[in-house]
Design an enzyme around this catalytic site. Sequence first.
Site, short mmCIF file in Angstrom:
data_model
loop_
_atom_site.label_atom_id
_atom_site.label_comp_id
_atom_site.label_asym_id
_atom_site.label_seq_id
_atom_site.Cartn_x
_atom_site.Cartn_y
_atom_site.Cartn_z
N HIS A 150 0.87 -1.18 0.00
CA HIS A 150 0.00 0.00 0.00
C HIS A 150 0.91 1.23 0.00
CE1 HIS A 150 -2.70 2.97 1.92
NE2 HIS A 150 -3.71 2.21 1.55
N ASP A 171 3.00 -4.71 8.03
CA ASP A 171 1.83 -3.84 7.88
C ASP A 171 0.60 -4.73 8.03
OD1 ASP A 171 -0.37 -2.48 6.97
OD2 ASP A 171 0.54 -1.80 5.10
N GLN A 205 -4.60 -5.02 6.86
CA GLN A 205 -5.60 -5.97 6.38
C GLN A 205 -5.51 -7.30 7.10
OE1 GLN A 205 -7.92 -4.96 4.42
NE2 GLN A 205 -6.98 -3.04 3.79
N LYS A 244 -10.24 -0.75 10.77
CA LYS A 244 -10.42 -1.88 9.86
C LYS A 244 -10.71 -3.17 10.62
CE LYS A 244 -7.30 0.04 6.38
NZ LYS A 244 -7.92 0.57 5.19
N CYS A 279 -4.88 2.64 -3.73
CA CYS A 279 -3.66 3.10 -3.05
C CYS A 279 -2.49 2.15 -3.27
CB CYS A 279 -3.88 3.30 -1.56
SG CYS A 279 -5.00 4.63 -1.20
#
Lengths: 149, 408
Positions: free
Chosen positions: B122, B199, B202, B225, B363
């Site tokens: 991302h 990261d 998600q 999220k 993104c």
Amino acid sequence: MPFTLTNTISTTAEALQQVQQELPVLAQQGHWQERYRRLMQLAKQLPVIPEEHRPNSALIEGCESRAWLMHYHDGASDQHYFLFESDARIVKALLAVLLCQINGISTEELKHTKLEQCLQRLHLTQHLSQSRARGMTAVIQRLKKIQTS
Amino acid sequence: MPVIFNVEQFRRQFPFFAHNPDWVYLDNAATSQKPQLMLDVLQQFYLEQNSNIHRGAHLLADRATSRFEQARQQVAAFIQAATAANIVFTSGTTAALNQLAFGLMGTVLQPGDHILLTALEHHANIVSWQLHCQAHGVAIDVVPLTAERQLDLAAYQQLLKRSPKVVSFCHVSNVLGQVLPVQQMVTLAQQAGALTVIDGAQGISYQPVDVQQMDCDFYVFSGHKVYGPTGIGVLYGKTTALELLRPLLGGGEMIQKVAFSGSTFANLPQRLEAGTAAIAEAIALGEVLLWLSQQDRAGMQQHKAELTQYAHQQLAAIPQIELFTTASHNAGIITFGVHGEHPSDVATLLNEQCIALRSGQHCAMPLFESMALQGALRWSLAAYTTQQELDIAIKALTNALELLCPLP
């Protein structure tokens, strides 16, 4: 037929005139599918602008799809003409709805056009105003520059 | 005893759906909907407990501080961190990655060093590094994808031979949905002597995360999220790793002593939490994560996997559709295009039918460039997504295709 600027401007102008005539009917159309179907049919009447005739300077940033807007001024008749293209059909159709309101008008008329009001015509469907019109604000910014130049 | 997962029961806890009965929400990778519990905690805090923290001037401040610190413990428990001091609250994943990129520059990263990212990242995990790498003379290497759009693990191992000081990659790709073999990737990076950053934006909602088992140095994610509020996120770091970070933000709460001749900093984690935190949001996130950990996580994962499989099957049956994702090792993201049609047109027509999805490049422009695509449509699922919703979305897609490209 090879691309010539004069021809393309006049075919575009004819197609835009047809769009303008149909707009009131289109807005009355009950079903959203029918509105889009007709919009896209109208957009199909517009000439395709070959890539080599879409200068980088005409590219409108801020749209999810790419759109190009070219402006020409016929000094002899004092008329402003637009050519435009987009990767996305609906965007091209919406550009037509916007530009049919100002294509062929004089410098004086263009100067006094309230461009934000032209956007109102895009509110053809319930959700369109909120989403796709966002990209159109970038187009309006470009038109404002033309207006003041 | 965990509650057995029941999608309807789970869904009922999210008041958004009752307020938006016409909408099918398939944009969960952008943000998830919120359980009533989160709204109650936020409201209760502002109604009854609102006070600033770490300023022990009065009992209310002490109570707010202890609720805030409880939230830190809840977050630590949710990701199996060793101690609450390993949890730094940030405003989100992006802020956490920016703190990391800034914080490692000059302390760990020196001119001539390399860092390693992947082609799946991302923008937040690209630009945050770019901002500082160029000025510090640090080179960025990128692990490419294979022709099958899988991360090229052989290339990863090759690039590790350049001895990157930091390796930063996503747990789950926000475009392709694929779950990366993080455990294996961390081990390989460690063998190459690199610090590891994951990261988890998600990944955090996909499966229970155990940062100690992963053994990564840093794991970052956003609250919004994972059924929590916006404006709050987490930077997890091993104690030794957090110690390496130069604070990005200076201000209140993060100092020990301030003089114009120089200041000394507070201990971790406060050192990295300048200014007033999003207190209510942190408390709400803590409660949401506790609640989530009490759900049947395995059942949720299974439900999402089945729906992901179902969506892929349904889409594959439509001739004009080109799928860019596969259902295997997929966290619930279905990305596709329509032959000869711009995704923006399809999205417009789906929006008209109250299908909330993402179209564009999500993104991740470099990823789209590597796939030679202008953009794509993305459906992203959550545990409250139902098969009925997917059926409605498929029908809406069929309607859109009928308008755009009627089959002869």
